[in-house]
Design a protein around this motif. Structure first.
Motif, short mmCIF file in Angstrom:
data_model
loop_
_atom_site.label_atom_id
_atom_site.label_comp_id
_atom_site.label_asym_id
_atom_site.label_seq_id
_atom_site.Cartn_x
_atom_site.Cartn_y
_atom_site.Cartn_z
N HIS A 3 25.16 -6.60 48.22
CA HIS A 3 24.14 -7.60 48.49
C HIS A 3 24.72 -8.98 48.28
N ALA A 4 24.09 -9.98 48.88
CA ALA A 4 24.49 -11.36 48.67
C ALA A 4 24.22 -11.74 47.22
N PRO A 5 24.99 -12.70 46.66
CA PRO A 5 24.79 -13.11 45.27
C PRO A 5 23.36 -13.57 44.99
N PHE A 6 22.85 -13.14 43.84
CA PHE A 6 21.55 -13.57 43.32
C PHE A 6 20.39 -13.19 44.24
N THR A 7 20.48 -12.00 44.84
CA THR A 7 19.38 -11.49 45.65
C THR A 7 18.80 -10.24 44.98
N ALA A 8 19.46 -9.11 45.12
CA ALA A 8 19.00 -7.89 44.45
C ALA A 8 18.96 -8.06 42.94
N LEU A 9 19.84 -8.92 42.43
CA LEU A 9 19.93 -9.14 40.98
C LEU A 9 18.64 -9.69 40.39
N ALA A 10 17.84 -10.37 41.20
CA ALA A 10 16.61 -10.98 40.70
C ALA A 10 15.70 -9.96 40.02
N ARG A 11 15.69 -8.75 40.53
CA ARG A 11 14.78 -7.71 40.01
C ARG A 11 15.12 -7.32 38.58
N VAL A 12 16.39 -7.42 38.20
CA VAL A 12 16.81 -6.94 36.88
C VAL A 12 17.38 -8.05 36.01
N TYR A 13 17.42 -9.27 36.52
CA TYR A 13 18.11 -10.36 35.84
C TYR A 13 17.58 -10.61 34.44
N ASP A 14 16.28 -10.71 34.30
CA ASP A 14 15.71 -11.05 33.00
C ASP A 14 15.94 -9.96 31.96
N ALA A 15 15.97 -8.71 32.39
CA ALA A 15 16.25 -7.62 31.45
C ALA A 15 17.69 -7.71 30.95
N ILE A 16 18.62 -7.96 31.86
CA ILE A 16 20.03 -8.03 31.47
C ILE A 16 20.32 -9.26 30.63
N MET A 17 19.64 -10.37 30.92
CA MET A 17 19.91 -11.65 30.26
C MET A 17 18.93 -11.94 29.12
N ALA A 18 18.29 -10.92 28.59
CA ALA A 18 17.25 -11.13 27.58
C ALA A 18 17.77 -11.82 26.32
N ASP A 19 19.06 -11.68 26.02
CA ASP A 19 19.60 -12.25 24.79
C ASP A 19 20.16 -13.67 24.98
N ILE A 20 20.14 -14.20 26.19
CA ILE A 20 20.67 -15.53 26.42
C ILE A 20 19.76 -16.56 25.75
N GLU A 21 20.37 -17.53 25.07
CA GLU A 21 19.62 -18.44 24.21
C GLU A 21 19.13 -19.68 24.98
N TYR A 22 18.28 -19.46 25.96
CA TYR A 22 17.74 -20.57 26.73
C TYR A 22 16.97 -21.54 25.84
N ASP A 23 16.28 -21.03 24.83
CA ASP A 23 15.52 -21.91 23.94
C ASP A 23 16.45 -22.85 23.18
#
Length: 255
Positions: A3-23
């Motif tokens: 798939h093209a970058p950042f397309t199919a990934l949208a469905r699972v992105y938040d689960a995989i990146m749950a530990d990223i310290e956006y706050d």
């Protein structure tokens, strides 16, 4: 399936990146702004993805617009933050016909601009969308960071998705020395739910170009910025020669 970058990934992105310290990143940006005597009220979050930094800026009281080139990512963001304005746009060419007190672009999104001149174009668009005295804040991987992205050159794991499914991900990294690009192959398998649904698999291939401090300074100057500071996270220290990622704070002149 590729798939093209950042397309199919949208469905699972938040689960995989749950530990990223956006706050913590939002606090890092807003603390810098406060120390510089700035109290932004409006923000443009570039390459906003599924809206993780957007959410934190909104929680801090800012009126935020999110922009991303991926329709799939924006769809997830709009569902998560229904009161926020999200718009499609290319980092190199976007035009919103308004200015903001703060423009952000985090999680090495600008490293995805790999061709000569593209980062300068993006910085020019950022400056054009800053109000007088406004602040641009972004992070980028340096050349060292792109060459040595992860220890062992791979990461993997299993995360739960909403609805009871799991996603198994295995992301591998290599450095293309001839093109001086980092290459990440992101493989994901969404497990069947046990009720007859089969597993789904997809692969996305992402490329990153590293930018060192001297290059960034030239590009900032060429884009029209006169004042900036390049630091490390989280202590705002000057970067060392082997620093893998730097943060840039650039201000538009007040007049």
């Amino acid at each position: 399936m590729q798939h093209a970058p950042f397309t199919a990934l949208a469905r699972v992105y938040d689960a995989i990146m749950a530990d990223i310290e956006y706050d913590a990143w939002a606090d890092f940006i807003l603390s810098y702004a406060a120390d510089a005597g700035r109290q932004p009220r409006t923000a443009l979050d570039l390459a906003c993805g599924t809206g993780n930094l957007t959410r934190e800026l909104c929680a801090a009281g800012l009126n935020v617009t999110g922009l991303d080139a991926s329709a799939e990512m924006l769809h997830v963001a709009a569902e998560r933050l229904p009161g926020v304005r999200f718009v499609p746009g290319d980092l190199r060419t976007f035009e919103l016909h308004q200015t903001f007190d703060l423009v952000t672009c985090v999680f090495d999104s600008l490293n995805n601009l790999t061709e000569d001149g593209e980062l300068r174009q993006a910085l020019e668009r950022c400056r054009a969308h800053l109000a007088p005295g406004g602040l641009l804040a972004f992070d980028v991987n340096t050349r060292v960071g792109v060459r040595e992205l992860w220890e062992g050159d791979s990461i993997e794991g299993v995360e739960a998705l909403p609805g009871g499914q799991d996603v198994h991900y295995h992301w591998s990294h290599r450095y293309d020395a001839a093109r001086q690009l980092g290459v990440v192959q992101a493989f994901c398998r969404i497990m069947g739910d046990g009720a007859g649904d089969e597993a789904e698999e997809f692969v996305e291939t992402h490329h990153e170009r590293g930018y060192d401090v001297p290059e960034l300074e030239v590009l900032l100057r060429e884009a029209g910025f006169a004042t900036w500071e390049i630091v490390e996270y989280p202590d705002y220290a000057p970067p060392e020669p082997g620093t893998a990622r730097v943060w840039v704070f650039a201000r538009r002149e007040t007049v």
